[in-house]
Design a protein around this motif. Structure first.
Motif, PDB file in Angstrom:
ATOM      1  N   ASP A 121       0.840  -1.196   0.000  1.00 19.39           N
ATOM      2  CA  ASP A 121       0.000   0.000   0.000  1.00 19.39           C
ATOM      3  C   ASP A 121       0.876   1.247   0.000  1.00 19.39           C
ATOM      4  O   ASP A 121       1.799   1.369   0.812  1.00 19.39           O
ATOM      5  CB  ASP A 121      -0.896   0.037   1.235  1.00 19.39           C
ATOM      6  N   ILE A 122       0.579   2.184  -0.893  1.00 20.86           N
ATOM      7  CA  ILE A 122       1.307   3.446  -0.995  1.00 20.86           C
ATOM      8  C   ILE A 122       0.286   4.565  -0.915  1.00 20.86           C
ATOM      9  O   ILE A 122      -0.644   4.631  -1.725  1.00 20.86           O
ATOM     10  CB  ILE A 122       2.099   3.539  -2.311  1.00 20.86           C
ATOM     11  N   SER A 123       0.446   5.449   0.072  1.00 19.03           N
ATOM     12  CA  SER A 123      -0.559   6.487   0.263  1.00 19.03           C
ATOM     13  C   SER A 123       0.091   7.825   0.571  1.00 19.03           C
ATOM     14  O   SER A 123       1.171   7.905   1.146  1.00 19.03           O
ATOM     15  CB  SER A 123      -1.522   6.106   1.399  1.00 19.03           C
ATOM     16  N   GLN A 124      -0.621   8.874   0.178  1.00 19.61           N
ATOM     17  CA  GLN A 124      -0.275  10.246   0.547  1.00 19.61           C
ATOM     18  C   GLN A 124      -1.514  10.809   1.214  1.00 19.61           C
ATOM     19  O   GLN A 124      -2.514  11.091   0.561  1.00 19.61           O
ATOM     20  CB  GLN A 124       0.094  11.078  -0.680  1.00 19.61           C
ATOM     21  N   GLY A 125      -1.482  10.917   2.557  1.00 23.66           N
ATOM     22  CA  GLY A 125      -2.712  11.216   3.264  1.00 23.66           C
ATOM     23  C   GLY A 125      -3.703  10.080   3.048  1.00 23.66           C
ATOM     24  O   GLY A 125      -3.360   8.907   3.161  1.00 23.66           O
ATOM     25  N   ASP A 126      -4.953  10.429   2.676  1.00 21.33           N
ATOM     26  CA  ASP A 126      -5.972   9.400   2.447  1.00 21.33           C
ATOM     27  C   ASP A 126      -6.061   8.987   0.977  1.00 21.33           C
ATOM     28  O   ASP A 126      -6.990   8.282   0.581  1.00 21.33           O
ATOM     29  CB  ASP A 126      -7.335   9.871   2.956  1.00 21.33           C
ATOM     30  N   ARG A 127      -5.082   9.397   0.182  1.00 18.78           N
ATOM     31  CA  ARG A 127      -5.071   9.076  -1.252  1.00 18.78           C
ATOM     32  C   ARG A 127      -4.112   7.919  -1.504  1.00 18.78           C
ATOM     33  O   ARG A 127      -2.911   8.037  -1.295  1.00 18.78           O
ATOM     34  CB  ARG A 127      -4.639  10.306  -2.053  1.00 18.78           C
ATOM     35  N   TYR A 128      -4.654   6.795  -1.942  1.00 14.72           N
ATOM     36  CA  TYR A 128      -3.850   5.597  -2.195  1.00 14.72           C
ATOM     37  C   TYR A 128      -3.460   5.535  -3.660  1.00 14.72           C
ATOM     38  O   TYR A 128      -4.297   5.732  -4.556  1.00 14.72           O
ATOM     39  CB  TYR A 128      -4.611   4.345  -1.773  1.00 14.72           C
ATOM     40  N   LEU A 129      -2.189   5.300  -3.899  1.00 10.46           N
ATOM     41  CA  LEU A 129      -1.636   5.391  -5.249  1.00 10.46           C
ATOM     42  C   LEU A 129      -1.562   4.013  -5.906  1.00 10.46           C
ATOM     43  O   LEU A 129      -1.229   3.020  -5.252  1.00 10.46           O
ATOM     44  CB  LEU A 129      -0.238   6.003  -5.193  1.00 10.46           C
ATOM     45  N   PRO A 130      -1.861   3.956  -7.199  1.00  7.93           N
ATOM     46  CA  PRO A 130      -1.766   2.672  -7.896  1.00  7.93           C
ATOM     47  C   PRO A 130      -0.320   2.214  -7.991  1.00  7.93           C
ATOM     48  O   PRO A 130       0.603   3.020  -8.138  1.00  7.93           O
ATOM     49  CB  PRO A 130      -2.349   2.983  -9.277  1.00  7.93           C
ATOM     50  N   ASN A 131      -0.117   0.921  -7.878  1.00  8.44           N
ATOM     51  CA  ASN A 131       1.211   0.339  -8.031  1.00  8.44           C
ATOM     52  C   ASN A 131       1.043  -1.138  -8.334  1.00  8.44           C
ATOM     53  O   ASN A 131      -0.057  -1.687  -8.219  1.00  8.44           O
ATOM     54  CB  ASN A 131       2.059   0.547  -6.768  1.00  8.44           C
ATOM     55  N   GLN A 132       2.146  -1.783  -8.694  1.00  8.98           N
ATOM     56  CA  GLN A 132       2.099  -3.204  -9.036  1.00  8.98           C
ATOM     57  C   GLN A 132       3.034  -4.032  -8.153  1.00  8.98           C
ATOM     58  O   GLN A 132       3.526  -5.077  -8.551  1.00  8.98           O
ATOM     59  CB  GLN A 132       2.457  -3.391 -10.514  1.00  8.98           C
ATOM     60  N   LEU A 133       3.267  -3.554  -6.945  1.00  8.11           N
ATOM     61  CA  LEU A 133       4.122  -4.294  -6.024  1.00  8.11           C
ATOM     62  C   LEU A 133       3.574  -5.693  -5.760  1.00  8.11           C
ATOM     63  O   LEU A 133       4.329  -6.670  -5.719  1.00  8.11           O
ATOM     64  CB  LEU A 133       4.264  -3.525  -4.708  1.00  8.11           C
ATOM     65  N   ALA A 134       2.266  -5.799  -5.579  1.00 10.91           N
ATOM     66  CA  ALA A 134       1.665  -7.105  -5.302  1.00 10.91           C
ATOM     67  C   ALA A 134       1.791  -8.054  -6.483  1.00 10.91           C
ATOM     68  O   ALA A 134       1.680  -9.274  -6.311  1.00 10.91           O
ATOM     69  CB  ALA A 134       0.201  -6.929  -4.921  1.00 10.91           C
ATOM     70  N   ASP A 135       2.051  -7.504  -7.667  1.00 15.84           N
ATOM     71  CA  ASP A 135       2.239  -8.328  -8.868  1.00 15.84           C
ATOM     72  C   ASP A 135       3.715  -8.594  -9.157  1.00 15.84           C
ATOM     73  O   ASP A 135       4.060  -9.110 -10.225  1.00 15.84           O
ATOM     74  CB  ASP A 135       1.606  -7.645 -10.079  1.00 15.84           C
ATOM     75  N   GLY A 136       4.589  -8.191  -8.219  1.00 14.31           N
ATOM     76  CA  GLY A 136       6.007  -8.471  -8.380  1.00 14.31           C
ATOM     77  C   GLY A 136       6.804  -7.394  -9.079  1.00 14.31           C
ATOM     78  O   GLY A 136       7.980  -7.596  -9.385  1.00 14.31           O
ATOM     79  N   ARG A 138       8.659  -3.636  -9.282  1.00 20.47           N
ATOM     80  CA  ARG A 138       9.266  -2.614  -8.440  1.00 20.47           C
ATOM     81  C   ARG A 138       8.525  -1.286  -8.573  1.00 20.47           C
ATOM     82  O   ARG A 138       7.867  -1.026  -9.577  1.00 20.47           O
ATOM     83  CB  ARG A 138      10.739  -2.418  -8.816  1.00 20.47           C
ATOM     84  N   TYR A 139       8.691  -0.454  -7.536  1.00 19.61           N
ATOM     85  CA  TYR A 139       8.112   0.879  -7.547  1.00 19.61           C
ATOM     86  C   TYR A 139       9.244   1.869  -7.311  1.00 19.61           C
ATOM     87  O   TYR A 139       9.846   1.890  -6.235  1.00 19.61           O
ATOM     88  CB  TYR A 139       7.054   1.019  -6.452  1.00 19.61           C
ATOM     89  N   PRO A 140       9.575   2.705  -8.318  1.00 16.95           N
ATOM     90  CA  PRO A 140      10.690   3.638  -8.142  1.00 16.95           C
ATOM     91  C   PRO A 140      10.301   4.839  -7.297  1.00 16.95           C
ATOM     92  O   PRO A 140       9.283   5.485  -7.543  1.00 16.95           O
ATOM     93  CB  PRO A 140      11.017   4.057  -9.586  1.00 16.95           C
ATOM     94  N   VAL A 141      11.124   5.127  -6.287  1.00 13.21           N
ATOM     95  CA  VAL A 141      11.009   6.392  -5.573  1.00 13.21           C
ATOM     96  C   VAL A 141      11.661   7.483  -6.409  1.00 13.21           C
ATOM     97  O   VAL A 141      11.132   8.582  -6.563  1.00 13.21           O
ATOM     98  CB  VAL A 141      11.665   6.289  -4.182  1.00 13.21           C
ATOM     99  N   ASP A 142      12.819   7.163  -6.952  1.00 10.86           N
ATOM    100  CA  ASP A 142      13.490   7.985  -7.951  1.00 10.86           C
ATOM    101  C   ASP A 142      14.489   7.091  -8.674  1.00 10.86           C
ATOM    102  O   ASP A 142      14.394   5.858  -8.614  1.00 10.86           O
ATOM    103  CB  ASP A 142      14.130   9.243  -7.339  1.00 10.86           C
ATOM    104  N   GLU A 143      15.450   7.699  -9.359  1.00  5.03           N
ATOM    105  CA  GLU A 143      16.402   6.931 -10.169  1.00  5.03           C
ATOM    106  C   GLU A 143      17.290   6.018  -9.334  1.00  5.03           C
ATOM    107  O   GLU A 143      17.808   5.012  -9.824  1.00  5.03           O
ATOM    108  CB  GLU A 143      17.267   7.915 -10.966  1.00  5.03           C
ATOM    109  N   TYR A 144      17.446   6.338  -8.047  1.00  5.68           N
ATOM    110  CA  TYR A 144      18.426   5.640  -7.215  1.00  5.68           C
ATOM    111  C   TYR A 144      17.808   4.772  -6.122  1.00  5.68           C
ATOM    112  O   TYR A 144      18.497   3.930  -5.541  1.00  5.68           O
ATOM    113  CB  TYR A 144      19.373   6.655  -6.564  1.00  5.68           C
ATOM    114  N   VAL A 145      16.556   4.984  -5.818  1.00  6.48           N
ATOM    115  CA  VAL A 145      15.888   4.258  -4.735  1.00  6.48           C
ATOM    116  C   VAL A 145      14.615   3.624  -5.278  1.00  6.48           C
ATOM    117  O   VAL A 145      13.821   4.299  -5.945  1.00  6.48           O
ATOM    118  CB  VAL A 145      15.537   5.204  -3.558  1.00  6.48           C
ATOM    119  N   SER A 146      14.428   2.350  -4.997  1.00  2.00           N
ATOM    120  CA  SER A 146      13.209   1.686  -5.446  1.00  2.00           C
ATOM    121  C   SER A 146      12.705   0.723  -4.387  1.00  2.00           C
ATOM    122  O   SER A 146      13.476   0.181  -3.583  1.00  2.00           O
ATOM    123  CB  SER A 146      13.441   0.946  -6.773  1.00  2.00           C
TER     124      SER A 146
END
Length: 223
Positions: A121-136, A138-146
Motif C-alpha cells: 500500500d502506498i498512500s499520501q494522506g488518504d489518497r492511495y496510489l496505484p502500483n504493481q508491487l503485489a504483482d512483483g 518494483r516501484y521507483p522512488v526515484d532513479e536511485y531508490v526503489s
C-alpha cells in the motif's frame, strides 16, 4: 565480525557474508547515503516469549526516506535520533514499513505529511496510489531508490534498494533476513518459506550490503 561462507542453491558460485560492526552503520553515497539509526534485535526469553524490535534506517539524498519506524515504544528514541541527524518529522519525504508487524510500523503516526508505504500500500494522506508491487513489480522512488517486493515473511513484504553508495547496492530488507546468521531461525517465522527463499537468493545475487530486520548490516562477497 561474523563471516559465513555459503553456496546458494541453484548457483555455481560461492558467497561470503561479512557482518559489519557497530561502527559501520553509516554508509556514504552519491546521491544517497544510508544510516542505520537502530539495529534491530530478536532475543528468546526463558518463558518461551521473545523480545524484538525492528531495525530503523534513514536514507538521505534528493529525498529523505525512513525505512521502518521501530515499535511504538521507540517514539522518543526515533525523534532524538532524527534530530541528531538534523531532521524533524516534517522533513521526511517517504516512510516505508517493510511489513505490517508492530515492531516495524509502530511510529507511522509521527509522519502524517510523508508518502507512506506499508507492504504493497502506498498512500499520501488518504489518497492511495496505484502500483504493481503485489504483482512483483518494483516501484521507483526515484532513479536511485526503489521499492522491491520481497514476500515470504508475510505476503506483502517489501524491501528498499539503494544504488550509488560507497559499498555498492544496499538492500534495506526488513525481515526478508532476520540477521546475517539466520539460517536456524528465519523459516519458523516465514509465512511462505519457498517464496522467501527465492527472494533471499535474489537479494544475495543483486545486493552488496543487506540491512536485515533484526541484526547488523552485512556485506555480500561473491566468487
Amino acid at each position: 565480525m561474523t563471516k559465513i561462507a555459503m553456496k546458494p542453491s541453484g548457483s555455481r558460485g560461492n558467497r561470503t557474508l561479512n557482518e559489519l560492526s557497530e561502527t559501520d552503520l553509516d554508509i556514504a553515497g552519491n546521491p544517497y547515503s544510508v544510516s542505520v539509526l537502530k539495529v534491530g534485535y530478536c532475543v528468546s526469553q526463558p518463558d518461551g516469549s521473545f523480545r524484538a524490535d525492528g531495525t530503523i534506517t534513514l536514507l538521505t539524498g534528493p529525498k529523505t526516506v525512513l525505512v521502518d519506524t521501530g515499535g511504538p515504544w521507540d517514539q522518543e528514541f526515533l525523534l532524538a535520533r532524527l534530530k541528531e541527524k538534523g531532521f524533524e518529522p516534517g522533513d521526511i519525504d517517504v516512510v516505508v514499513g517493510t511489513h505490517g508487524h508492530s515492531d516495524h510500523i509502530g511510529n507511522l503516526g509521527l509522519f502524517p505529511g510523508a508518502l507512506v508505504v506499508v507492504g504493497c500500500d502506498i498512500s499520501q494522506g488518504d489518497r492511495y496510489l496505484p502500483n504493481q508491487l503485489a504483482d512483483g513489480q518494483r516501484y521507483p522512488v526515484d532513479e536511485y531508490v526503489s521499492l522491491v517486493p520481497t514476500p515470504g515473511h508475510t505476503g506483502r513484504d517489501v524491501s528498499v534498494l539503494v544504488s550509488g553508495t560507497c559499498m555498492g547496492a544496499v538492500l534495506v530488507a526488513g525481515d526478508l533476513f532476520e540477521r546475517c546468521a539466520d539460517e536456524e531461525s528465519w523459516r519458523e517465522l516465514s509465512e511462505n518459506v519457498t517464496v522467501q527463499e527465492t527472494n533471499r537468493q535474489e537479494a544475495l545475487r543483486t545486493s552488496d550490503v543487506i540491512i536485515p530486520g533484526h541484526g547488523l548490516p552485512f556485506r555480500v562477497h561473491r566468487d
